[in-house]
Design an enzyme around this catalytic site. Structure first.
Site, PDB file in Angstrom:
ATOM      1  N   HIS A   1       0.877  -1.179   0.000  1.00 28.66           N
ATOM      2  CA  HIS A   1       0.000   0.000   0.000  1.00 28.66           C
ATOM      3  C   HIS A   1       0.913   1.228   0.000  1.00 28.66           C
ATOM      4  CE1 HIS A   1      -2.911   2.883   1.706  1.00 28.66           C
ATOM      5  NE2 HIS A   1      -3.861   1.997   1.482  1.00 28.66           N
TER       6      HIS A   1
ATOM      7  N   CYS B   1      -4.578   2.198  -3.947  1.00 30.35           N
ATOM      8  CA  CYS B   1      -3.388   2.725  -3.249  1.00 30.35           C
ATOM      9  C   CYS B   1      -2.192   1.793  -3.413  1.00 30.35           C
ATOM     10  CB  CYS B   1      -3.648   2.966  -1.769  1.00 30.35           C
ATOM     11  SG  CYS B   1      -4.863   4.242  -1.455  1.00 30.35           S
TER      12      CYS B   1
ATOM     13  N   GLN C   1      -4.548  -5.135   6.562  1.00 27.55           N
ATOM     14  CA  GLN C   1      -5.448  -5.984   5.794  1.00 27.55           C
ATOM     15  C   GLN C   1      -5.548  -7.393   6.394  1.00 27.55           C
ATOM     16  OE1 GLN C   1      -8.298  -5.863   3.321  1.00 27.55           O
ATOM     17  NE2 GLN C   1      -6.909  -4.132   3.303  1.00 27.55           N
TER      18      GLN C   1
ATOM     19  N   LYS D   1     -10.659  -1.250   9.794  1.00 30.95           N
ATOM     20  CA  LYS D   1     -10.667  -2.431   8.927  1.00 30.95           C
ATOM     21  C   LYS D   1     -11.269  -3.640   9.660  1.00 30.95           C
ATOM     22  CE  LYS D   1      -8.286  -0.505   5.479  1.00 30.95           C
ATOM     23  NZ  LYS D   1      -7.077  -0.720   4.717  1.00 30.95           N
TER      24      LYS D   1
ATOM     25  N   ASP E   1       2.901  -4.395   8.124  1.00 29.32           N
ATOM     26  CA  ASP E   1       1.646  -3.660   7.943  1.00 29.32           C
ATOM     27  C   ASP E   1       0.513  -4.681   8.024  1.00 29.32           C
ATOM     28  OD1 ASP E   1      -0.644  -2.522   6.955  1.00 29.32           O
ATOM     29  OD2 ASP E   1       0.260  -1.744   5.112  1.00 29.32           O
TER      30      ASP E   1
HETATM   31  C1  LIG Z   1      -6.074   0.252   4.571  1.00 30.14           C
HETATM   32  C2  LIG Z   1      -4.640  -0.098   4.477  1.00 30.14           C
HETATM   33  C3  LIG Z   1      -3.649   0.833   4.833  1.00 30.14           C
HETATM   34  C4  LIG Z   1      -3.955   2.248   5.244  1.00 30.14           C
HETATM   35  O1  LIG Z   1      -4.718   2.320   6.399  1.00 30.14           O
HETATM   36  P1  LIG Z   1      -5.222   3.746   6.934  1.00 30.14           P
HETATM   37  O2  LIG Z   1      -6.272   3.388   7.923  1.00 30.14           O
HETATM   38  O3  LIG Z   1      -5.765   4.483   5.736  1.00 30.14           O
HETATM   39  O4  LIG Z   1      -4.052   4.444   7.520  1.00 30.14           O
HETATM   40  C5  LIG Z   1      -2.342   0.430   4.744  1.00 30.14           C
HETATM   41  N1  LIG Z   1      -2.009  -0.803   4.354  1.00 30.14           N
HETATM   42  C6  LIG Z   1      -2.919  -1.727   4.011  1.00 30.14           C
HETATM   43  C7  LIG Z   1      -2.478  -3.086   3.595  1.00 30.14           C
HETATM   44  C8  LIG Z   1      -4.269  -1.399   4.057  1.00 30.14           C
HETATM   45  O5  LIG Z   1      -5.191  -2.305   3.709  1.00 30.14           O
END
Ligand SMILES: *Cc1c(COP(=O)(O)O)cnc(C)c1O
Length: 404
Positions: free
Chosen positions: A121, A362, A201, A224, A198
């Protein structure tokens, strides 16, 4: 037993219509919907004990502080962090990554190397590029194959004594690929590098155990996983967070302030300048309670059924090409139909009350890799049904007829 019709009653938004049709919400990878149990917690906060935390002697402030700190402990236990103060409340994944990337500004030297994956992302790319600009560090990229699987042999070749940090998503938001983070972390540690995962997801589907993973930093966003927007977390090992300088200056993050010298507060407050999203933090804890009551294994198993069901049906439609066919996937399907622009299909589906996402999600480097402008992405949650997938497939066939 898991009863999706009972679960759906928890989500008031699922009762509404869009363009005269019952809402079918297939954009869960962008944000999930919020159950009554979480909405109630937010409403109860503002109705009954809204107050600034940590600084007050009065009853409301103490009550709010207790509930907020209790939410931090819920998050700690969910991710199995060793200490509550290793959980930093942030505004979300993006904020969490920026805290770490900014913190390394003085800890890196020109020529140090950082490793990212090809399927990140933007929020796990851009803060690190900015860090490279500040320090002269070099960004290297782990490539992926056509199926959307990272090339671990290439990763091994990229790792060296120069590698200082590795940052990879646990699950790709554009492809659904579940990455082998255990192996990625182990290999990085052998080279002496630190790892940030990260988890934005992954968190709605997989319960990560940060101690078992031995991961250095793990980040996610509450929205999420059935929580509100604007709140998330940064997990970091105590000894690493202690070395990182604060990201923002202000109230709450100090021990003592004078015009000669200011000293910083201990963890976690060093990274929590200013009044936080108090109701959001409390609701983050409530969202984890809600999902844990259903059970992450139950959730993942049900979502896998939806993934398999939808993938099979999509593949039967002429001209459909799916991007991301890793053996380990969460319930995310990115696809295109012949040369039809994803936006056109998305717009027609919206007229039918079906919410899908179109575009680059993104993750432009992934789109460049496949040489496409974007995809249509459908992403499922445990409150979706096979019947909704049937309606999508019918709608998609109609849209294709209209656009061909
Ligand atoms: C949604 C997402 C983000 C960004 O999250 P924010 O809540 O917009 O800061 C980053 N990485 C992944 C894999 C995502 O799905």
């Amino acid at each position: 037993m898991f009863d999706v019709n009972e679960i759906r009653k928890d989500f008031p938004i699922l009762e509404r219509t869009v363009n005269g049709q019952p809402l079918i919400y297939f954009d869960n990878a962008a944000t999930s919907q919020t159950p009554n149990q979480v909405i109630e917690v937010i409403s109860n906060y503002y109705r009954n004990y809204n107050s600034n935390i940590h600084r007050g002697v009065h009853a409301l402030s103490q009550e709010a502080t207790d509930v907020y700190e209790n939410a931090r402990q819920k998050i700690q236990h969910h991710f199995n962090a060793a200490r509550a103060h290793e959980i930093i409340f942030t505004s979300g994944t993006t904020h969490s990554i920026n805290i770490v990337a900014s913190g390394y500004s003085k800890l890196l030297q020109a020529g140090d190397e950082l490793i990212v994956s090809a399927m990140e992302h933007h929020s796990n790319i851009v803060p690190w590029q900015m860090l490279c600009d500040r320090t002269g560090a070099i960004l290297k990229v782990i490539p992926m194959d056509q199926a959307g699987v990272l090339d671990i042999d290439a990763y091994k070749d990229l790792l060296s004594k120069k590698t200082k940090l590795v940052f990879v998503n646990h699950v790709s938001n554009a492809l659904g690929t579940v990455n082998p983070i255990e192996e990625i972390i182990k290999l990085a540690h052998i080279s002496g590098a630190k790892v940030l995962i990260d988890g934005a997801q992954a968190s709605p589907h997989i319960k990560a155990d940060v101690q078992a993973l031995e991961v250095d930093y793990y980040v996610t966003s509450a929205h999420k996983l059935c929580g509100p927007t604007g709140v998330g977390m940064l997990y970091g090992k105590e000894e690493l967070l202690s070395q990182l300088p604060p990201y923002q200056g202000g109230g709450e993050m100090i021990a003592e302030v004078s015009f000669e010298k200011t000293t910083y507060a201990d963890l976690p407050h060093k990274f929590e300048a200013g009044t936080p999203n108090i109701a959001g933090g409390i609701a983050f804890g409530a969202a984890l309670d809600y999902m844990n009551a259903i059970g992450f294994e139950t959730i993942a198993a049900y979502e896998q059924e939806l993934l398999i069901y939808a993938t099979e049906q999509l593949k039967e439609i002429d001209g459909v090409k799916i991007y991301g066919e890793a053996p380990q996937k969460t319930a995310v399907i990115s696809f295109n139909v012949d040369e039809i622009h994803p936006y056109d299909i998305g717009s027609i589906l919206d007229k039918m009350g079906i919410a899908v996402r179109t575009g680059h999600h993104c993750a432009q480097p992934i789109m460049d890799f496949y040489k496409i402008p974007g995809t249509i992405r459908i992403s499922f949650s445990f409150y979706n049904t096979e019947k909704e997938i049937d309606t999508l497939i019918k709608g998609l066939k109609k849209a294709i007829l209209m656009l061909k």
